[in-house]
Design a protein around this motif. Structure first.
Motif, PDB file in Angstrom:
ATOM      1  N   PHE A   1      -7.196  -8.691 -14.365  1.00 58.68           N
ATOM      2  CA  PHE A   1      -8.475  -9.266 -13.947  1.00 58.68           C
ATOM      3  C   PHE A   1      -9.511  -8.184 -13.635  1.00 58.68           C
ATOM      4  O   PHE A   1     -10.661  -8.500 -13.321  1.00 58.68           O
ATOM      5  N   GLY A   2      -9.093  -6.926 -13.664  1.00 63.19           N
ATOM      6  CA  GLY A   2      -9.964  -5.831 -13.250  1.00 63.19           C
ATOM      7  C   GLY A   2      -9.862  -5.542 -11.773  1.00 63.19           C
ATOM      8  O   GLY A   2     -10.672  -4.798 -11.221  1.00 63.19           O
ATOM      9  N   GLY A   3      -8.846  -6.113 -11.113  1.00 57.79           N
ATOM     10  CA  GLY A   3      -8.671  -5.917  -9.678  1.00 57.79           C
ATOM     11  C   GLY A   3      -7.866  -4.670  -9.368  1.00 57.79           C
ATOM     12  O   GLY A   3      -6.989  -4.267 -10.135  1.00 57.79           O
ATOM     13  N   SER A   4      -8.161  -4.063  -8.227  1.00 59.34           N
ATOM     14  CA  SER A   4      -7.409  -2.920  -7.741  1.00 59.34           C
ATOM     15  C   SER A   4      -7.462  -2.927  -6.214  1.00 59.34           C
ATOM     16  O   SER A   4      -8.100  -3.788  -5.611  1.00 59.34           O
ATOM     17  N   VAL A   5      -6.784  -1.946  -5.592  1.00 62.94           N
ATOM     18  CA  VAL A   5      -6.565  -1.977  -4.144  1.00 62.94           C
ATOM     19  C   VAL A   5      -7.343  -0.850  -3.457  1.00 62.94           C
ATOM     20  O   VAL A   5      -7.546   0.217  -4.038  1.00 62.94           O
ATOM     21  N   HIS A   6      -7.739  -1.071  -2.201  1.00 63.40           N
ATOM     22  CA  HIS A   6      -8.474  -0.119  -1.345  1.00 63.40           C
ATOM     23  C   HIS A   6      -9.873   0.121  -1.910  1.00 63.40           C
ATOM     24  O   HIS A   6     -10.171   1.176  -2.462  1.00 63.40           O
ATOM     25  N   ASP A   7     -10.746  -0.853  -1.765  1.00 63.66           N
ATOM     26  CA  ASP A   7     -12.046  -0.731  -2.424  1.00 63.66           C
ATOM     27  C   ASP A   7     -13.128  -0.151  -1.519  1.00 63.66           C
ATOM     28  O   ASP A   7     -13.078  -0.279  -0.294  1.00 63.66           O
ATOM     29  N   VAL A   8     -14.090   0.487  -2.177  1.00 60.26           N
ATOM     30  CA  VAL A   8     -15.301   0.974  -1.518  1.00 60.26           C
ATOM     31  C   VAL A   8     -16.529   0.342  -2.178  1.00 60.26           C
ATOM     32  O   VAL A   8     -17.576   0.948  -2.309  1.00 60.26           O
TER      33      VAL A   8
ATOM     34  N   VAL B   1      -9.187  -1.536   3.344  1.00 57.43           N
ATOM     35  CA  VAL B   1      -7.799  -1.099   3.252  1.00 57.43           C
ATOM     36  C   VAL B   1      -6.917  -2.262   2.813  1.00 57.43           C
ATOM     37  O   VAL B   1      -6.994  -3.362   3.387  1.00 57.43           O
ATOM     38  N   PHE B   2      -6.105  -2.035   1.796  1.00 55.86           N
ATOM     39  CA  PHE B   2      -5.148  -3.004   1.243  1.00 55.86           C
ATOM     40  C   PHE B   2      -5.811  -4.161   0.495  1.00 55.86           C
ATOM     41  O   PHE B   2      -5.118  -4.976  -0.121  1.00 55.86           O
ATOM     42  N   MET B   3      -7.119  -4.274   0.527  1.00 54.82           N
ATOM     43  CA  MET B   3      -7.784  -5.408  -0.114  1.00 54.82           C
ATOM     44  C   MET B   3      -7.803  -5.228  -1.628  1.00 54.82           C
ATOM     45  O   MET B   3      -8.060  -4.128  -2.130  1.00 54.82           O
ATOM     46  N   CYS B   4      -7.519  -6.303  -2.370  1.00 56.82           N
ATOM     47  CA  CYS B   4      -7.484  -6.275  -3.833  1.00 56.82           C
ATOM     48  C   CYS B   4      -8.738  -6.967  -4.362  1.00 56.82           C
ATOM     49  O   CYS B   4      -8.942  -8.169  -4.146  1.00 56.82           O
ATOM     50  N   THR B   5      -9.586  -6.201  -5.040  1.00 55.52           N
ATOM     51  CA  THR B   5     -10.905  -6.689  -5.430  1.00 55.52           C
ATOM     52  C   THR B   5     -11.309  -6.152  -6.795  1.00 55.52           C
ATOM     53  O   THR B   5     -10.664  -5.275  -7.360  1.00 55.52           O
ATOM     54  N   GLY B   6     -12.409  -6.675  -7.301  1.00 55.46           N
ATOM     55  CA  GLY B   6     -12.985  -6.193  -8.549  1.00 55.46           C
ATOM     56  C   GLY B   6     -14.259  -6.946  -8.843  1.00 55.46           C
ATOM     57  O   GLY B   6     -14.839  -7.591  -7.954  1.00 55.46           O
ATOM     58  N   PHE B   7     -14.708  -6.871 -10.085  1.00 57.70           N
ATOM     59  CA  PHE B   7     -15.892  -7.597 -10.531  1.00 57.70           C
ATOM     60  C   PHE B   7     -15.515  -8.499 -11.694  1.00 57.70           C
ATOM     61  O   PHE B   7     -14.790  -8.078 -12.603  1.00 57.70           O
TER      62      PHE B   7
ATOM     63  N   TYR C   1     -18.557  -9.817  -7.344  1.00 56.00           N
ATOM     64  CA  TYR C   1     -17.482  -9.239  -6.546  1.00 56.00           C
ATOM     65  C   TYR C   1     -16.449 -10.318  -6.268  1.00 56.00           C
ATOM     66  O   TYR C   1     -16.779 -11.397  -5.788  1.00 56.00           O
ATOM     67  N   PHE C   2     -15.180 -10.045  -6.575  1.00 59.11           N
ATOM     68  CA  PHE C   2     -14.134 -11.021  -6.281  1.00 59.11           C
ATOM     69  C   PHE C   2     -13.036 -10.380  -5.448  1.00 59.11           C
ATOM     70  O   PHE C   2     -12.916  -9.149  -5.367  1.00 59.11           O
ATOM     71  N   MET C   3     -12.237 -11.222  -4.823  1.00 61.45           N
ATOM     72  CA  MET C   3     -11.045 -10.784  -4.109  1.00 61.45           C
ATOM     73  C   MET C   3      -9.882 -11.653  -4.562  1.00 61.45           C
ATOM     74  O   MET C   3     -10.072 -12.746  -5.112  1.00 61.45           O
ATOM     75  N   LYS C   4      -8.682 -11.168  -4.353  1.00 60.31           N
ATOM     76  CA  LYS C   4      -7.478 -11.932  -4.650  1.00 60.31           C
ATOM     77  C   LYS C   4      -6.416 -11.519  -3.646  1.00 60.31           C
ATOM     78  O   LYS C   4      -6.569 -10.517  -2.940  1.00 60.31           O
ATOM     79  N   ALA C   5      -5.349 -12.296  -3.580  1.00 59.63           N
ATOM     80  CA  ALA C   5      -4.297 -12.009  -2.605  1.00 59.63           C
ATOM     81  C   ALA C   5      -3.817 -10.571  -2.758  1.00 59.63           C
ATOM     82  O   ALA C   5      -3.486 -10.117  -3.858  1.00 59.63           O
ATOM     83  N   SER C   6      -3.805  -9.851  -1.657  1.00 58.34           N
ATOM     84  CA  SER C   6      -3.405  -8.450  -1.679  1.00 58.34           C
ATOM     85  C   SER C   6      -1.912  -8.317  -1.979  1.00 58.34           C
ATOM     86  O   SER C   6      -1.105  -9.133  -1.521  1.00 58.34           O
ATOM     87  N   PRO C   7      -1.532  -7.266  -2.720  1.00 53.35           N
ATOM     88  CA  PRO C   7      -0.103  -7.013  -2.958  1.00 53.35           C
ATOM     89  C   PRO C   7       0.585  -6.372  -1.763  1.00 53.35           C
ATOM     90  O   PRO C   7       1.796  -6.093  -1.824  1.00 53.35           O
ATOM     91  N   VAL C   8      -0.138  -6.106  -0.664  1.00 52.01           N
ATOM     92  CA  VAL C   8       0.460  -5.434   0.486  1.00 52.01           C
ATOM     93  C   VAL C   8       1.579  -6.274   1.099  1.00 52.01           C
ATOM     94  O   VAL C   8       1.502  -7.513   1.151  1.00 52.01           O
ATOM     95  N   ARG C   9       2.616  -5.582   1.543  1.00 51.98           N
ATOM     96  CA  ARG C   9       3.741  -6.215   2.217  1.00 51.98           C
ATOM     97  C   ARG C   9       4.092  -5.400   3.456  1.00 51.98           C
ATOM     98  O   ARG C   9       3.747  -4.216   3.542  1.00 51.98           O
TER      99      ARG C   9
END
Length: 278
Positions: free
Chosen positions: A133-140, A191-197, A204-212
């Motif tokens: 989806f173009g999402g990745s973790v730890h966004d700025v 931190v830990f947030m999974c986001t992209g465009f 700007y979108f977000m999705k459930a973080s892969p963090v555990r």
């Protein structure tokens, strides 16, 4: 609207990196990791769900943000410990390292200082990369959830937004009023947030973080730091950014003192002489 005959050719022009970093000094990650291996925890701060806490890290020490109990994202602010005018500059960090940061990337401070505030030394989510989806973790790229946008979109006040949480935490730490503290709150590292465009609308979108539980992000403080971390009211941000019904969990911040890092020294402020123009 009718496209011009050379529309495809215009779109096909290759991009150029705005700020190439080939000549940017790189951190000595091997030395940092060796020092981290024997560093001792000197303090721990637990950030409650839907709330924020401050912490302090001396230059040359590490701090580690860890997910505990369940998937949870956090919003991080950083300041030079004795000068709030030097704070984390998410825009320039994004321009230098990309929309998402991981091991070896640095968090840069505002002008006129423009120096590394912290270096990411270890990231247990660096395996995630960029998904389909173009999402990745730890966004700025995101700002922070705030009550003003909530009021704008829903017409109702919400007081557990990360902006509000960070404001209260900073005010309590420094003995400021909320009105005095609020202008110091700035755009964050998510931190830990999974986001992209989105590919179609560029939103700007977000999705459930892969963090555990047990996942962590570890930094070396390059200068004396005052930090504030909010445990986002969206939990893993898989549904809503601000919510009183999302499952939320605490985050833990550990401060770790090494015995020393060979060759390391705090970075000086940027060497540009602004008397010549700025």
């Amino acid at each position: 609207m009718t496209q011009p005959p050379d529309a495809d050719a215009r779109r096909a022009v290759p991009p150029v990196i705005c700020y190439p970093t080939d000549d940017l000094a790189q951190p000595d990650l091997a030395a940092y990791l060796q020092a981290l291996d024997t560093a001792k925890v000197t303090g721990t701060v637990i950030v409650p769900p839907r709330d924020a806490r401050t912490f302090r890290v001396p230059a040359g020490h590490f701090f580690r943000i860890t997910s505990v109990e369940g998937p949870q994202v956090g919003d991080l602010n950083l300041w030079q410990a004795d000068d709030l005018s030097e704070r984390f500059f998410s825009g320039k960090t994004r321009a230098l390292h990309g929309t998402h940061v991981s091991t070896g990337d640095r968090l840069w401070s505002t002008l006129p200082y423009l120096r590394p505030m912290a270096t990411i030394v270890a990231d247990t989510l660096d395996w995630y990369g960029i998904d389909a989806f173009g999402g990745s973790v730890h966004d700025v790229i995101g700002t922070r959830c705030d009550p003003y946008t909530g009021q704008l979109l829903s017409g109702t006040p919400y007081h557990h937004c990360c902006h509000s949480n960070l404001t209260r935490a900073l005010a309590a730490d420094l003995g400021l009023s909320l009105a005095e503290a609020e202008p110091h709150i700035h755009d964050v590292l998510n931190v830990f947030m999974c986001t992209g465009f989105t590919r179609d609308t560029g939103q700007y979108f977000m999705k459930a973080s892969p963090v555990r539980p047990g996942d962590h992000l570890t930094f070396l403080a390059e200068i004396d730091l005052l930090g504030a971390l909010s445990a986002c009211p969206g939990g893993d941000c898989g549904a809503r950014h601000s919510s009183d019904v999302a499952a939320c969990h605490p985050l833990r911040v550990d401060i770790l003192a090494p015995t020393g890092i060979p060759g390391w020294a705090p970075p000086p402020r940027n060497g540009y002489d602004r008397s010549h123009g700025a």
